[in-house]
Design an enzyme around this catalytic site. Structure first.
Site: not given
Ligand code: RB5
Length: 147
Positions: A68, A133-134, A8, A99
């Site tokens: 994130t 096992r994995h 994104d 794994h």
């Molecule tokens: C977008 O602003 C942000 O929410 C997205 O990139 C991400 O971090 C969501 O988990």
């Protein structure tokens, strides 16, 4: 190996860096499904595009990126057949292959720097699934999709 990658707006720069790292590998073909600018887009749409290629076999594996890595990894893991690993360190990236047989790697463009991200990608690209096992455990993960 065919890799489909997408991000994104929160990880467009990281996507370009990851593509540079993927270019280090001789036999890797990369398809970039966007996004390509700073305009806000919804990460589930990107996860869906990348994962569609993995599920159909058009790609061997996928890489998904958002601010994130959280939202896009959660979205990816809703798709049948996907084992998406959100990684912020090399050890987890290796273990996600060895794994968990991860077929999609997620990272966060606002939390992981270019250097560490490059090392994570190299580890993830070069580590094979250990099986044994994995395999039983991964099969149990996949069986959860049908419960
Ligand atoms: C977008 O602003 C942000 O929410 C997205 O990139 C991400 O971090 C969501 O988990």
């Amino acid at each position: 190996m065919k890799i489909t990658i997408g991000s994104d707006h929160g990880a467009v720069e990281l996507k370009e860096e990851v593509k540079k790292v993927l270019a280090e590998f001789e036999d890797v073909e990369v398809k970039d499904v966007g996004t390509f600018g700073k305009e806000s887009v919804d990460y589930p749409d990107i996860a869906e595009k990348v994962c569609a290629d993995v599920v159909s076999g058009a790609a061997d594996r996928g890489i998904v990126l958002c601010g994130t890595g959280l939202g896009i990894s959660i979205a990816a893991n809703k798709i049948k057949g996907i084992r998406c690993a959100l990684c912020g360190d090399v050890y987890s990236a290796k273990m996600s292959r060895e794994h968990n047989n991860s077929n999609v790697l997620a990272m966060g463009g606002r939390v992981t720097g270019f250097g560490p991200a490059g090392e994570i990608v190299r580890a993830w690209m070069t580590t094979e699934f250990a099986g044994g096992r994995h395999e039983r455990r991964v099969n149990k993960i996949m069986a959860l999709e049908n419960k």
